[in-house]
Write a protein that holds these residues in place. Structure first.
Motif, PDB file in Angstrom:
ATOM      1  N   GLU A   1       0.817  -1.210   0.000  1.00 56.81           N
ATOM      2  CA  GLU A   1       0.000   0.000   0.000  1.00 56.81           C
ATOM      3  C   GLU A   1       0.858   1.271   0.000  1.00 56.81           C
ATOM      4  O   GLU A   1       0.364   2.363  -0.273  1.00 56.81           O
ATOM      5  CB  GLU A   1      -0.967   0.007   1.195  1.00 56.81           C
ATOM      6  N   LEU A   2       2.141   1.128   0.267  1.00 59.05           N
ATOM      7  CA  LEU A   2       3.053   2.277   0.236  1.00 59.05           C
ATOM      8  C   LEU A   2       3.426   2.686  -1.191  1.00 59.05           C
ATOM      9  O   LEU A   2       4.199   3.621  -1.379  1.00 59.05           O
ATOM     10  CB  LEU A   2       4.316   1.983   1.058  1.00 59.05           C
ATOM     11  N   MET A   3       2.875   2.011  -2.185  1.00 55.27           N
ATOM     12  CA  MET A   3       3.101   2.382  -3.587  1.00 55.27           C
ATOM     13  C   MET A   3       2.885   3.883  -3.787  1.00 55.27           C
ATOM     14  O   MET A   3       3.587   4.535  -4.548  1.00 55.27           O
ATOM     15  CB  MET A   3       2.159   1.593  -4.495  1.00 55.27           C
ATOM     16  N   LYS A   4       1.934   4.452  -3.077  1.00 56.35           N
ATOM     17  CA  LYS A   4       1.593   5.869  -3.222  1.00 56.35           C
ATOM     18  C   LYS A   4       2.775   6.785  -2.892  1.00 56.35           C
ATOM     19  O   LYS A   4       2.792   7.939  -3.311  1.00 56.35           O
ATOM     20  CB  LYS A   4       0.396   6.229  -2.340  1.00 56.35           C
ATOM     21  N   ARG A   5       3.776   6.282  -2.187  1.00 58.91           N
ATOM     22  CA  ARG A   5       4.920   7.114  -1.818  1.00 58.91           C
ATOM     23  C   ARG A   5       5.953   7.230  -2.938  1.00 58.91           C
ATOM     24  O   ARG A   5       6.822   8.086  -2.883  1.00 58.91           O
ATOM     25  CB  ARG A   5       5.564   6.594  -0.538  1.00 58.91           C
ATOM     26  N   PHE A   6       5.868   6.355  -3.925  1.00 57.03           N
ATOM     27  CA  PHE A   6       6.802   6.443  -5.052  1.00 57.03           C
ATOM     28  C   PHE A   6       6.385   7.575  -5.980  1.00 57.03           C
ATOM     29  O   PHE A   6       5.198   7.793  -6.211  1.00 57.03           O
ATOM     30  CB  PHE A   6       6.818   5.139  -5.858  1.00 57.03           C
ATOM     31  N   PRO A   7       7.368   8.259  -6.572  1.00 61.01           N
ATOM     32  CA  PRO A   7       7.017   9.246  -7.595  1.00 61.01           C
ATOM     33  C   PRO A   7       6.428   8.520  -8.812  1.00 61.01           C
ATOM     34  O   PRO A   7       6.701   7.336  -9.036  1.00 61.01           O
ATOM     35  CB  PRO A   7       8.342   9.918  -7.934  1.00 61.01           C
ATOM     36  N   PRO A   8       5.610   9.210  -9.609  1.00 58.78           N
ATOM     37  CA  PRO A   8       4.920   8.567 -10.737  1.00 58.78           C
ATOM     38  C   PRO A   8       5.838   7.782 -11.678  1.00 58.78           C
ATOM     39  O   PRO A   8       5.476   6.692 -12.121  1.00 58.78           O
ATOM     40  CB  PRO A   8       4.260   9.739 -11.457  1.00 58.78           C
ATOM     41  N   HIS A   9       7.025   8.297 -11.967  1.00 56.21           N
ATOM     42  CA  HIS A   9       7.904   7.620 -12.929  1.00 56.21           C
ATOM     43  C   HIS A   9       8.513   6.328 -12.385  1.00 56.21           C
ATOM     44  O   HIS A   9       9.093   5.545 -13.137  1.00 56.21           O
ATOM     45  CB  HIS A   9       9.002   8.576 -13.414  1.00 56.21           C
TER      46      HIS A   9
END
Length: 170
Positions: free
Chosen positions: A16-24
């Protein structure tokens, strides 16, 4: 070898921490997570889940060394970036009970002084566009601490070949 929790380690355990990665980065992060779920053992996931965010080392000269991936409270923090606002950097590291704080997170080494502490980015052996390994060696004796940062060639083609053989996304 003693390790600390990095942002990719934490993401592997908590997708669920995927949201912390920048879009690229999100596409490759999804691919790496799928690869990890297919290839890593339950013991590997347990190892990652139990990594501490920091490690402390008492040096021979009495100084305290703190090891963390980015900042002592957050493996994802942008305060470790060399262009981070001074107030953000100070807020992230000032309360750490250490004389020297070693971190990575960004893949280039540097040393700076923040709030009376030496902040050492130890860098990364891989992921450099120039295919040089960056690493830091810290030597300590009762009288001093010596910090040496290095950039040397390494067998990056062999690393890429092994990743391809194992099917690691990249």
């Amino acid at each position: 070898v003693q390790c600390v929790m990095g942002n990719h380690d934490e993401f592997t355990i908590h997708p669920e921490l995927m949201k912390r990665f920048p879009p690229h980065i999100k596409r490759i992060a999804r691919e790496l997570l799928a690869w990890a779920e297919k290839h890593l053992s339950a013991g590997s996931f347990d190892f990652l889940a139990n990594l501490p965010i920091t490690r402390e080392v008492k040096l021979e000269n009495g100084q305290k060394l703190l090891i963390t991936h980015s900042t002592p409270g957050d493996a994802w923090s942008l305060a470790s970036f060399p262009d981070a606002d001074y107030s953000d950097v100070t807020a992230a590291y000032a309360e750490a009970d250490a004389d020297i704080i070693c971190h990575g997170h960004i893949h280039g080494h540097n040393i700076r002084q923040i709030a009376g502490k030496l902040l050492v980015n130890v860098s990364s052996v891989g992921m450099e566009a120039d295919h040089l390994a960056n690493f830091t060696v810290i030597e300590s004796d009762p009288d001093r601490v010596i910090i040496k940062q290095h950039r040397i060639p390494y067998e990056w083609e062999a690393e890429l070949a092994l990743e391809a053989e194992l099917g690691v996304p990249g």
